[in-house]
Design a protein around this motif. Structure first.
Motif, PDB file in Angstrom:
ATOM      1  N   PHE A 216       0.816  -1.213   0.000  1.00 18.14           N
ATOM      2  CA  PHE A 216       0.000   0.000   0.000  1.00 18.14           C
ATOM      3  C   PHE A 216       0.852   1.267   0.000  1.00 18.14           C
ATOM      4  N   ARG A 217       2.049   1.177  -0.510  1.00 11.76           N
ATOM      5  CA  ARG A 217       2.892   2.374  -0.468  1.00 11.76           C
ATOM      6  C   ARG A 217       2.542   3.380  -1.563  1.00 11.76           C
ATOM      7  N   ARG A 218       1.779   2.946  -2.572  1.00 11.61           N
ATOM      8  CA  ARG A 218       1.330   3.844  -3.638  1.00 11.61           C
ATOM      9  C   ARG A 218      -0.080   3.458  -4.052  1.00 11.61           C
ATOM     10  N   ASP A 219      -0.835   4.444  -4.558  1.00 18.11           N
ATOM     11  CA  ASP A 219      -2.165   4.194  -5.129  1.00 18.11           C
ATOM     12  C   ASP A 219      -3.105   3.545  -4.095  1.00 18.11           C
ATOM     13  N   HIS A 220      -4.103   2.766  -4.555  1.00 17.65           N
ATOM     14  CA  HIS A 220      -5.050   2.057  -3.680  1.00 17.65           C
ATOM     15  C   HIS A 220      -5.687   3.014  -2.666  1.00 17.65           C
ATOM     16  N   ALA A 221      -6.218   4.120  -3.166  1.00 21.99           N
ATOM     17  CA  ALA A 221      -6.645   5.218  -2.301  1.00 21.99           C
ATOM     18  C   ALA A 221      -7.658   4.802  -1.243  1.00 21.99           C
ATOM     19  N   VAL A 222      -8.770   4.195  -1.655  1.00 22.98           N
ATOM     20  CA  VAL A 222      -9.834   3.909  -0.694  1.00 22.98           C
ATOM     21  C   VAL A 222      -9.424   2.805   0.275  1.00 22.98           C
ATOM     22  N   ARG A 224      -6.303   2.346   1.440  1.00 29.78           N
ATOM     23  CA  ARG A 224      -5.439   2.996   2.429  1.00 29.78           C
ATOM     24  C   ARG A 224      -6.238   3.913   3.346  1.00 29.78           C
ATOM     25  N   ALA A 225      -7.267   4.559   2.799  1.00 36.07           N
ATOM     26  CA  ALA A 225      -8.113   5.405   3.644  1.00 36.07           C
ATOM     27  C   ALA A 225      -8.820   4.570   4.701  1.00 36.07           C
ATOM     28  N   ALA A 226      -9.330   3.395   4.302  1.00 36.69           N
ATOM     29  CA  ALA A 226     -10.006   2.523   5.266  1.00 36.69           C
ATOM     30  C   ALA A 226      -9.050   2.049   6.345  1.00 36.69           C
ATOM     31  N   SER A 236       3.449   6.566   9.799  1.00 34.49           N
ATOM     32  CA  SER A 236       4.131   6.807   8.516  1.00 34.49           C
ATOM     33  C   SER A 236       3.220   6.477   7.340  1.00 34.49           C
ATOM     34  N   GLY A 237       2.368   5.433   7.493  1.00 31.67           N
ATOM     35  CA  GLY A 237       1.425   5.110   6.424  1.00 31.67           C
ATOM     36  C   GLY A 237       0.412   6.207   6.215  1.00 31.67           C
TER      37      GLY A 237
END
Length: 413
Positions: A216-222, A224-226, A236-237
């Motif tokens: 999850f270090r890039r993209d996958h917005a929703v 990572r938001a969850a 840091s995340g």
């Protein structure tokens, strides 16, 4: 110049550069390379079509490869695949073009059905949309889907949803609040399940060749938001999520590399809004420019390198995304004017299908915001209790309604 204006200016420069490069290639292929250039030009417009005259099977194979590459680009952000297939098609057309023509006339200049095809992306996207709409009407498929819906019984069954819908549900549930400890545990377990990270790793590998490390270090917005909202990511995340949002002209990281989805972007920025006003400002600008309402619809997604819009958002996605945006003050009431009748139609059909159930629940957010009492009477009849995402949206609508009726602090003294 504000952040959104800078982003739009960059997009305009990119589009002008791409358009100029396209014109140069057309001039070179069409006028300077003669017959060979004609074949290369045809394959640039529709991959493989420049090979149809002398190498039909090879040309058809290249066209099929281009269709598959386009699907990979749209679904997983693998834009490199389209570039590779297009470049290969043009080079093969140039190398294999036959310089001997019957009667001395270049066959590439004669009328040809292949030369007048629509652009490939339009063909593929239209075909996918047609297949999806047809499949929804097949009795067997519809029966199996409705049976799977009946097996779900509210938000505690969030684990039965696909990974992305699971994370969308978690974001809306966090924004709504008020869940029991048991439900919160079910939500955390669902978004921390191995298949969520597995999907991210697969997309990372296919689209950008990223192997290993934090998926999850890039993209996958929703997603990572969850994970951030439910405390499943360290500090840091969370900082990485905010930092990537700040670098994007849309104000939100991509759902898949390059693609920002309407519903995912809105949910993610809603999760970030309280701590990142810049992201909210940029997303509000995106909703009024690249993702603006047009002829009663909003685009399902936008390709951020050039701002290309793709398709129409599904009904429930349109209603849910705009309801959340309206609740945050990013748009006005224009969407409800075109969505109202569709929402009432979903209510008339009942809540037996997840799309209808989500549409009804999201529309309840709208009526709570705009005070549409007539629509509220119709939308309140169906019981929203099966689909977990619909239940979360319904809980958010209840919160909006309660906030609207809560007296201001100090009033009534």
């Amino acid at each position: 110049m504000s952040g959104p204006a800078v982003g739009l200016a960059i997009l305009r420069r990119r589009r002008r550069s791409v358009a100029l490069a396209g014109v140069v290639m057309i001039v070179v292929f069409g006028t300077m390379l003669g017959h060979v250039g004609q074949h290369m030009l045809r394959s640039m417009l529709v991959p493989g079509s420049g090979l149809y005259d002398q190498h039909l099977l090879l040309g058809v194979g290249v066209t099929v490869a281009a269709v598959m590459a386009t699907v990979a680009w749209v679904r997983w952000g693998a834009d490199w695949a389209v570039v590779v297939v297009l470049a290969t098609s043009v080079v093969l057309s140039g190398l294999l073009a036959n310089s001997h023509h019957e009667g001395g006339v270049a066959t590439a200049l004669t009328p040809s059905a292949a030369a007048h095809e629509f652009p490939l992306v339009i063909i593929v996207v239209g075909a996918l949309g047609w297949v999806r709409s047809v499949m929804r009407q097949v009795p067997v498929v519809r029966h199996l889907h409705r049976r799977s819906v009946r097996e779900r019984q509210g938000i505690d069954d969030i684990g039965t949803l696909p990974p992305v819908d699971r994370c969308r549900t978690a974001v809306v549930a966090a924004l709504a609040g008020g869940w029991s400890t048991e439900t919160e545990r079910a939500i955390v377990a669902a978004i921390e399940a191995p298949d969520v990270a597995r999907r991210a790793r697969r997309i990372n590998a296919i689209s950008r060749g990223r192997l290993g490390g934090d998926p999850f270090r890039r993209d996958h917005a929703v997603v990572r938001a969850a994970l951030t909202l439910w405390g499943c990511r360290d500090e840091s995340g969370a900082d990485d999520l905010h930092g990537e949002a700040g670098r994007s002209w849309t104000g939100v990281p991509s759902s898949e590399p390059g693609w920002v989805r309407l519903v995912d972007g809105t949910m993610t920025v809603a999760a970030l809004a309280s701590s990142d006003p810049v992201a909210a400002e940029r997303w509000a600008s995106t909703l009024t420019t690249s993702m603006t309402l047009h002829r009663g619809h909003r685009p399902a997604s936008v390709w951020t390198p050039l701002g290309f819009r793709l398709g129409r958002a599904d009904e429930w996605e349109h209603v849910a995304a705009t309801a959340l945006a309206r609740a945050n003050g990013w748009i006005r009431d224009d969407d409800w004017a075109v969505l109202r009748q569709r929402a009432l139609g979903a209510a008339a059909r009942g809540a037996g299908h997840p799309a209808d159930e989500r549409t009804i629940a999201a529309a309840r957010i709208w009526v709570a915001l705009v005070g549409d009492t007539d629509a509220d009477r119709v939308l309140s009849r169906p019981t929203v209790r099966r689909d977990p995402l619909a239940v979360a949206l319904d809980a958010y609508a209840t919160r909006v309604r309660d906030d609207a009726h809560r007296p201001m602090q100090g009033a009534g003294a």
